[in-house]
Design an enzyme around this catalytic site. Structure first.
Site, PDB file in Angstrom:
ATOM      1  N   LYS A  16       1.011  -1.168   0.048  1.00 59.16           N
ATOM      2  CA  LYS A  16       0.118   0.155  -0.180  1.00 59.16           C
ATOM      3  C   LYS A  16       0.902   1.223   0.092  1.00 59.16           C
ATOM      4  CE  LYS A  16       0.815   0.702   4.494  1.00 59.16           C
ATOM      5  NZ  LYS A  16       1.703   1.846   4.842  1.00 59.16           N
ATOM      6  N   ALA A 104      10.881  -2.877   4.466  1.00 58.23           N
ATOM      7  CA  ALA A 104      11.214  -1.597   5.032  1.00 58.23           C
ATOM      8  C   ALA A 104      10.932  -0.298   4.361  1.00 58.23           C
ATOM      9  CB  ALA A 104      12.478  -1.588   5.897  1.00 58.23           C
ATOM     10  N   GLY A 105      10.059  -0.406   3.342  1.00 59.29           N
ATOM     11  CA  GLY A 105       9.946   1.026   2.445  1.00 59.29           C
ATOM     12  C   GLY A 105       8.456   1.669   3.121  1.00 59.29           C
ATOM     13  N   GLY A 106       8.028   1.230   4.014  1.00 63.22           N
ATOM     14  CA  GLY A 106       6.575   1.811   4.384  1.00 63.22           C
ATOM     15  C   GLY A 106       5.531   1.480   3.556  1.00 63.22           C
ATOM     16  N   GLY A 108       4.116  -1.620   3.660  1.00 69.71           N
ATOM     17  CA  GLY A 108       3.158  -2.706   4.295  1.00 69.71           C
ATOM     18  C   GLY A 108       3.437  -4.129   3.690  1.00 69.71           C
ATOM     19  N   ASP A 144      -1.473  -2.200   9.989  1.00 63.61           N
ATOM     20  CA  ASP A 144      -1.735  -2.191   8.444  1.00 63.61           C
ATOM     21  C   ASP A 144      -2.239  -3.699   8.029  1.00 63.61           C
ATOM     22  OD1 ASP A 144      -0.856   0.238   8.068  1.00 63.61           O
ATOM     23  OD2 ASP A 144       1.264  -0.322   7.633  1.00 63.61           O
TER      24      ASP A 144
END
EC number: 2.7.1.148
Length: 311
Positions: A16, A104-106, A108, A144
């Site tokens: 997302k 770890a890229g935000g 989800g 999330d």
């Protein structure tokens, strides 16, 4: 006699983007109330669950996942064990995760793994909770996870886990620029709190309760990239840029190469660029790649976790 073929179920669940992210005042319990507009995009994790006596997990796919734990600290493993516990299921499961969402890229990815695992195990074990019955377990696992189960476009409030679907029309085209900055979510939040404390005079008191702006809801409702570009916002962006100044250049690069707007997704370090169509997405992705930046294209919204195969 051959050995009995073990049953498998494969489920895919989407990553997302946070199109809008507002953070309320720091609460006494150390958490913040947030208001987010999530959009599920066409980068999918695939989880295959295979009948087994015990619990195990392994990763495959194009993304280097050697840094990821495969033990009980992994969210997908916790999802499988929690479902077994709640339903009294006595067997185990062998999980294989095909990773496509950046780590770890935000975006989800870990939450998508957990959502896909819940649906796959529910189907494999015949525990019969279905999507609605799995949602409370998903919410316990992380903010999330329920969204990865549901997909589409949704407003998240509270800690981000109280979801209400948002009406959305059309398709939005995104280019995701990946960074090796490696920002930790708690560190970004602490930087935001420090910034707010230091500038309290200018900023004024932060509200406890926050909400998603009407303009951004209106933009997704009519499917208008222009209005969405103008209304996208992320309270964590300033803190992320302070911690990883190279993201400022990345934002400027994208916006000078055809993006309508760019935003740091969640706590970063992934930067999401909104463009008009698939052709522009391909051109911006090429330009970023030539500049030495790893980039992917995606569209949204897409549905949440779905069974795509079983044998």
């Amino acid at each position: 006699m051959g050995t009995k073929q073990r049953r498998t179920v494969t489920v895919r669940a989407p990553g997302k983007i946070n199109v809008f992210f507002r953070v309320g005042a720091l609460q006494a319990d150390g958490y913040h109330e947030v208001a987010s507009l999530y959009q599920a995009v066409s980068l999918f994790e695939e989880v295959t669950a295979t009948e087994a006596a015990d619990f195990s997990l392994r990763f495959t796919g194009p993304i280097d996942s050697s840094s990821l734990p495969t033990d009980e600290t992994n969210l997908a493993m916790r999802a499988a064990r929690t479902l077994a516990e709640r339903t009294g299921h006595s067997g185990g499961v062998e999980l294989t995760v095909l990773k496509r969402v950046p780590i770890a890229g935000g975006m989800g990815g870990g939450s998508a793994d957990a959502a896909a695992t819940l649906l796959a195990c529910d189907e494999l074990w015949g525990t019969g909770l279905g999507r609605a019955g799995l949602l409370p377990i998903a919410a316990e696992l992380g903010a999330d996870v329920p969204f990865a189960l549901e997909g589409g476009t949704a407003v998240g409030t509270g800690r981000g886990d109280e979801l209400s679907p948002a009406l959305a029309k059309g398709t939005f085209h995104w280019v995701l620029a990946l960074s090796d900055a490696g920002l930790s979510t708690p560190v970004v939040y602490r930087a935001l709190d420090r910034h707010r404390d230091a500038n309290a005079g200018a900023l004024g008191p932060q509200p406890d309760l926050v909400k998603v702006d009407t303009a951004v809801l209106q933009a997704v409702r009519v499917g208008d990239a222009g209005s969405l570009a103008e209304s996208m916002h992320n309270d964590l962006q300033a803190a992320a840029l302070k911690l990883a100044p190279e993201l400022i250049e990345m934002l400027e690069f994208g916006e000078s190469h055809g993006a309508r707007a760019g935003i740091v997704s969640g706590s970063g370090p992934t930067v999401a660029f909104l463009v008009d169509d698939a052709l522009q997405a391909a051109e911006l992705r090429s330009a970023l790649c030539r500049a030495g930046v790893r980039a992917l294209t995606a569209t949204g919204p897409v549905p949440g976790a779905r069974v795509i195969d079983q044998a």
